[in-house]
Design a protein around this motif. Sequence first.
Motif, PDB file in Angstrom:
ATOM      1  N   TYR A  87       0.807  -1.317  -0.033  1.00 26.53           N
ATOM      2  CA  TYR A  87      -0.050   0.056  -0.017  1.00 26.53           C
ATOM      3  C   TYR A  87       0.889   1.309   0.145  1.00 26.53           C
ATOM      4  O   TYR A  87       0.658   2.268  -0.619  1.00 26.53           O
ATOM      5  CB  TYR A  87      -1.234   0.179   1.143  1.00 26.53           C
ATOM      6  N   PHE A  88       1.900   1.448   0.788  1.00 26.35           N
ATOM      7  CA  PHE A  88       2.678   2.743   0.894  1.00 26.35           C
ATOM      8  C   PHE A  88       3.793   2.472  -0.221  1.00 26.35           C
ATOM      9  O   PHE A  88       4.003   3.633  -0.624  1.00 26.35           O
ATOM     10  CB  PHE A  88       3.399   2.782   2.260  1.00 26.35           C
ATOM     11  N   LEU A  89       4.150   1.650  -0.597  1.00 26.35           N
ATOM     12  CA  LEU A  89       5.060   1.494  -1.898  1.00 26.35           C
ATOM     13  C   LEU A  89       4.490   1.944  -3.142  1.00 26.35           C
ATOM     14  O   LEU A  89       4.799   2.745  -3.766  1.00 26.35           O
ATOM     15  CB  LEU A  89       5.659   0.036  -1.935  1.00 26.35           C
ATOM     16  N   ASP A  90       3.127   1.635  -3.161  1.00 28.54           N
ATOM     17  CA  ASP A  90       2.463   2.136  -4.429  1.00 28.54           C
ATOM     18  C   ASP A  90       1.412   3.293  -4.083  1.00 28.54           C
ATOM     19  O   ASP A  90       0.590   3.607  -4.738  1.00 28.54           O
ATOM     20  CB  ASP A  90       1.407   0.863  -4.819  1.00 28.54           C
ATOM     21  N   TYR A  91       1.802   4.066  -2.969  1.00 30.00           N
ATOM     22  CA  TYR A  91       0.759   5.060  -2.516  1.00 30.00           C
ATOM     23  C   TYR A  91       0.479   6.234  -3.304  1.00 30.00           C
ATOM     24  O   TYR A  91      -0.571   6.296  -3.830  1.00 30.00           O
ATOM     25  CB  TYR A  91       1.514   5.665  -1.026  1.00 30.00           C
ATOM     26  N   ARG A  92       1.665   6.656  -3.993  1.00 33.61           N
ATOM     27  CA  ARG A  92       1.523   7.713  -4.979  1.00 33.61           C
ATOM     28  C   ARG A  92       0.919   7.462  -6.317  1.00 33.61           C
ATOM     29  O   ARG A  92       0.193   8.006  -6.927  1.00 33.61           O
ATOM     30  CB  ARG A  92       2.914   8.835  -5.066  1.00 33.61           C
ATOM     31  N   LEU A  93       1.255   6.158  -6.861  1.00 33.01           N
ATOM     32  CA  LEU A  93       0.784   5.584  -7.666  1.00 33.01           C
ATOM     33  C   LEU A  93      -0.812   5.588  -7.695  1.00 33.01           C
ATOM     34  O   LEU A  93      -1.486   5.770  -8.590  1.00 33.01           O
ATOM     35  CB  LEU A  93       1.308   4.271  -8.100  1.00 33.01           C
ATOM     36  N   MET A  94      -1.380   5.063  -6.632  1.00 30.81           N
ATOM     37  CA  MET A  94      -2.590   4.585  -6.300  1.00 30.81           C
ATOM     38  C   MET A  94      -3.707   5.869  -6.121  1.00 30.81           C
ATOM     39  O   MET A  94      -4.787   5.838  -6.062  1.00 30.81           O
ATOM     40  CB  MET A  94      -3.125   3.579  -5.685  1.00 30.81           C
ATOM     41  N   SER A 103       6.196   6.439 -25.121  1.00 37.77           N
ATOM     42  CA  SER A 103       7.392   6.104 -25.756  1.00 37.77           C
ATOM     43  C   SER A 103       8.580   6.016 -24.805  1.00 37.77           C
ATOM     44  O   SER A 103       9.480   5.241 -25.250  1.00 37.77           O
ATOM     45  CB  SER A 103       7.617   7.393 -26.860  1.00 37.77           C
ATOM     46  N   THR A 104       8.515   6.694 -23.876  1.00 34.33           N
ATOM     47  CA  THR A 104       9.867   6.595 -22.967  1.00 34.33           C
ATOM     48  C   THR A 104       9.376   5.828 -21.641  1.00 34.33           C
ATOM     49  O   THR A 104      10.540   5.726 -21.098  1.00 34.33           O
ATOM     50  CB  THR A 104      10.201   8.087 -22.304  1.00 34.33           C
ATOM     51  N   GLY A 105       8.356   5.582 -21.355  1.00 35.91           N
ATOM     52  CA  GLY A 105       8.108   4.831 -19.969  1.00 35.91           C
ATOM     53  C   GLY A 105       8.133   5.731 -18.833  1.00 35.91           C
ATOM     54  O   GLY A 105       7.926   5.318 -17.811  1.00 35.91           O
ATOM     55  N   LYS A 106       8.481   7.191 -18.907  1.00 39.98           N
ATOM     56  CA  LYS A 106       8.389   7.999 -17.896  1.00 39.98           C
ATOM     57  C   LYS A 106       7.204   8.388 -17.567  1.00 39.98           C
ATOM     58  O   LYS A 106       6.095   8.415 -18.158  1.00 39.98           O
ATOM     59  CB  LYS A 106       9.000   9.288 -18.416  1.00 39.98           C
ATOM     60  N   THR A 107       7.007   8.199 -15.947  1.00 39.36           N
ATOM     61  CA  THR A 107       5.697   8.668 -15.388  1.00 39.36           C
ATOM     62  C   THR A 107       5.966   9.804 -14.405  1.00 39.36           C
ATOM     63  O   THR A 107       6.844   9.809 -13.692  1.00 39.36           O
ATOM     64  CB  THR A 107       5.297   7.383 -14.297  1.00 39.36           C
ATOM     65  N   LEU A 108       5.153  10.691 -14.392  1.00 38.68           N
ATOM     66  CA  LEU A 108       5.149  11.898 -13.515  1.00 38.68           C
ATOM     67  C   LEU A 108       3.693  11.733 -12.550  1.00 38.68           C
ATOM     68  O   LEU A 108       2.555  11.526 -13.232  1.00 38.68           O
ATOM     69  CB  LEU A 108       5.208  13.068 -14.435  1.00 38.68           C
ATOM     70  N   THR A 109       3.894  11.958 -11.348  1.00 42.75           N
ATOM     71  CA  THR A 109       2.486  11.968 -10.555  1.00 42.75           C
ATOM     72  C   THR A 109       2.306  13.347 -10.414  1.00 42.75           C
ATOM     73  O   THR A 109       3.088  14.394 -10.487  1.00 42.75           O
ATOM     74  CB  THR A 109       2.729  11.806  -9.223  1.00 42.75           C
ATOM     75  N   GLN A 110       0.756  13.705 -10.317  1.00 45.00           N
ATOM     76  CA  GLN A 110       0.425  15.262 -10.358  1.00 45.00           C
ATOM     77  C   GLN A 110      -0.551  15.324  -9.315  1.00 45.00           C
ATOM     78  O   GLN A 110      -2.031  15.109  -9.148  1.00 45.00           O
ATOM     79  CB  GLN A 110      -0.200  15.522 -11.780  1.00 45.00           C
TER      80      GLN A 110
END
Length: 282
Positions: A87-94, A103-110
């Motif tokens: 849960y905490f490892l994926d916290y920002r993702l979820m 194309s680059t696989g780059k992920t930004l959280t907003q």
Amino acid sequence: MLALLEKNSELTKVLQAYIKGELSMKVVILAGGFGTRLAEETSVIPKPMVQVGDRPILWHIMKIYEAHGFDEFVLALGYKSEVIKRYFLDYRLMTESLEVSLSTGKTLTQSENTEDWNIKMIETGQNSLTGGRLLRLKPYLENETFMLTYGDGVADVDVKALVEFHKSHGKIATVSAVRPPARFGGLHFDDNGQIIEFIEKPQIGEGWINGGFMVFEPEIFKYLEPTGDLGSLEVDAFEGLAKDGELMAFQSPDFWQCMDTIRDKQFLNDLWQKDKAPWKKW
């Protein structure tokens, strides 16, 4: 010049707070039990991960402390610990909006609302009791005052006032005394707040009980060391501390509720959904 002076004044306040131990105080949350009385949920996830609204009750507990300025947590894990870790490892993702470049696989959280928490997740054994879990955290806590609570209860508790009360009396331990049903550990204390007797889960009568939200000095470990993993914080530590005059009660008569049953869960969710949750101070 004025701006510089104001900045220095703020830095001085921060430094003073660190010296007093207010900003660096760790919060231990016991999050490793089996939660058998809530088996409908805990057969799949650990009890602290049962949701109130769209977040685990563990998150709500941590938000209570954050609202009072405490954001350094030590989670004592055991049963289904991988669920809490993930849960905490994926916290920002979820929990945040995302921007992904395929194309680059780059992920930004907003998001501007991410909690600024420092979390240590420590394995304290599958079968350890409450005292045993705390004892396993001794290397992380033995030289400092720290707070501790259970991973299944929320309250409208003034955490800063609790800490101030603990510092004022100079004893080893302070627990928050609340008034729920009489199926929990009972507290008998004098007019000064010193606990003279701790009774684990009285069968009859009503009164003040231990609602979690505690503050300890590192000397508490000497009460737990003889029993190891099978030591009970409530029996092996609190009863001994009360006999030695080292256990104090911080009276918190406002809202407190643990989540032991599906009915408790429904009650907390109802308060949250109606925006009437007394513990929400953020």
